[in-house]
Design an enzyme around this catalytic site. Structure first.
Site, short mmCIF file in Angstrom:
data_model
loop_
_atom_site.label_atom_id
_atom_site.label_comp_id
_atom_site.label_asym_id
_atom_site.label_seq_id
_atom_site.Cartn_x
_atom_site.Cartn_y
_atom_site.Cartn_z
N LYS A 292 13.29 -6.92 2.50
CA LYS A 292 12.39 -6.99 3.65
C LYS A 292 13.15 -7.16 4.95
CE LYS A 292 8.16 -8.08 1.20
NZ LYS A 292 7.13 -9.07 0.85
N ARG B 55 9.79 -10.94 -6.94
CA ARG B 55 9.42 -9.53 -6.93
C ARG B 55 10.54 -8.76 -6.25
NH1 ARG B 55 6.94 -6.24 -3.34
NH2 ARG B 55 5.51 -4.64 -4.09
C1 7PM Z 1 6.06 -1.68 3.36
C2 7PM Z 1 5.94 -2.99 3.79
C3 7PM Z 1 6.12 -1.37 2.04
C4 7PM Z 1 5.85 -4.01 2.87
C5 7PM Z 1 6.06 -2.38 1.14
C6 7PM Z 1 5.91 -3.68 1.56
C7 7PM Z 1 4.60 -8.29 -1.70
C8 7PM Z 1 3.68 -7.73 -2.59
C9 7PM Z 1 4.40 -6.20 -1.24
C10 7PM Z 1 4.88 -9.69 -1.81
C11 7PM Z 1 3.32 -9.74 -3.60
C12 7PM Z 1 7.26 -4.79 -0.07
C13 7PM Z 1 5.91 -4.81 0.61
N1 7PM Z 1 5.06 -7.32 -0.88
N2 7PM Z 1 3.04 -8.44 -3.53
N3 7PM Z 1 3.57 -6.43 -2.28
N4 7PM Z 1 4.21 -10.36 -2.77
N5 7PM Z 1 2.70 -10.48 -4.53
O1 7PM Z 1 8.24 -4.98 0.67
O2 7PM Z 1 5.66 -10.27 -1.04
O3 7PM Z 1 7.36 -4.52 -1.25
S1 7PM Z 1 4.54 -4.67 -0.51
#
Ligand code: 7PM
Length: 259
Positions: A204, A234
């Site tokens: 991130k 994750r």
């Molecule tokens: C763009 C921005 C694409 C952010 C994907 C994301 C989480 C999640 C995501 C989390 C849980 C990513 C995120 N982040 N589910 N789904 N916790 N439980 O970086 O932090 O994967 S999507």
């Protein structure tokens, strides 16, 4: 938990459709790397991202869930906020609902309750489209604790067993880098809910602001979260994470652990 993004920008067949073979071989790679849960998501929650219809999201994730389900016993979760997608994913055999919207969508608590599946409730301030505009808190951990209390009560009222819930601070969801770092550092202050904590910080932007190499940074962040009580992390990079966690667990156990 290993991330399997099934959006056309990740597993396109060259056009706007998902290449099932590419998605399934990524899943196999994660299984070989030692993943415990594969998290399958078809709606990008990227700040400012366009919304995806129920049909488009189902067309992306359901065939992938079905294909992986037929060839491995690994636990599967579906990263979705839509009750219709949750229902279809439950029917296709997932083991966990992962909802960044914490079952606040219409019908979501009902679907989760009737499915009997465990649910990850994530905190997010605002909406994906606007959440990174100006995240602000008067009392960061207090507001997130209140949110968890309210969502746990709503879930229990809808018939979801309390011990099927997992809590997630929502790293990057309506938070500044300082908010994200504070929440990981103070993760222990959420342990008294007596529910498993999940942390998703892999690759991130907060990690990218600290180091150029987001993989290395994510490994360090993941271990810091585990040390403070996270039960599930994750991640994108399963094999690397499993290796790092194995060293951390061996130190905790004071002996060489190989599982
Ligand atoms: C763009 C921005 C694409 C952010 C994907 C994301 C989480 C999640 C995501 C989390 C849980 C990513 C995120 N982040 N589910 N789904 N916790 N439980 O970086 O932090 O994967 S999507």
């Amino acid at each position: 938990m290993g991330i399997l993004n099934v959006t056309p920008d990740s597993f396109s067949d060259g056009g706007k459709f998902i290449d099932l073979n590419k998605a399934v071989s990524h899943a196999r790679q994660m299984v070989d790397g030692g993943v415990d849960i594969i998290d399958i998501g078809g709606e990008s929650t990227r700040p400012g991202a366009a919304r995806v219809s129920v049909d488009a999201e189902c067309d992306r994730v359901i065939p992938v869930i079905e294909a992986i389900r037929t060839e491995t016993e690994v636990a599967l979760s579906c990263d979705t906020s839509k009750s219709e997608v949750m229902q279809a994913a439950a029917t296709a055999g997932i083991d966990l609902i992962n909802d960044v919207y914490a079952l606040r969508a219409e019908g979501a608590t009902h679907v989760a309750s009737t499915s009997g599946l465990p649910v990850c409730l994530m905190h997010m301030q605002g909406e994906p489209r606007t959440m990174q505009g100006n995240p602000a808190y008067e009392n960061l951990t207090g507001e997130i604790r209140s949110f968890f209390k309210e969502r746990i009560a709503a879930c229990v009222a809808a018939g979801i067993e309390r011990d099927k819930l997992i809590l997630d601070i929502g790293f990057g969801f309506g938070k500044t880098p300082a908010h994200n770092l504070t929440l990981v550092n103070r993760l222990r202050s959420f342990l008294d809910f007596n529910l498993p904590l999940l942390v998703g910080l892999s690759r991130k932007s907060t990690i990218g602001q600290i180091v150029d190499d987001r993989l290395t940074g994510s490994l360090a962040g993941g271990l810091a979260a585990l040390e403070r009580g996270a039960r599930i992390i994750r991640v994108h990079d399963v094999a690397e994470t499993v290796a790092a966690v194995r060293v951390w667990r061996s130190i905790q156990a004071e002996r060489v652990i190989y599982e």
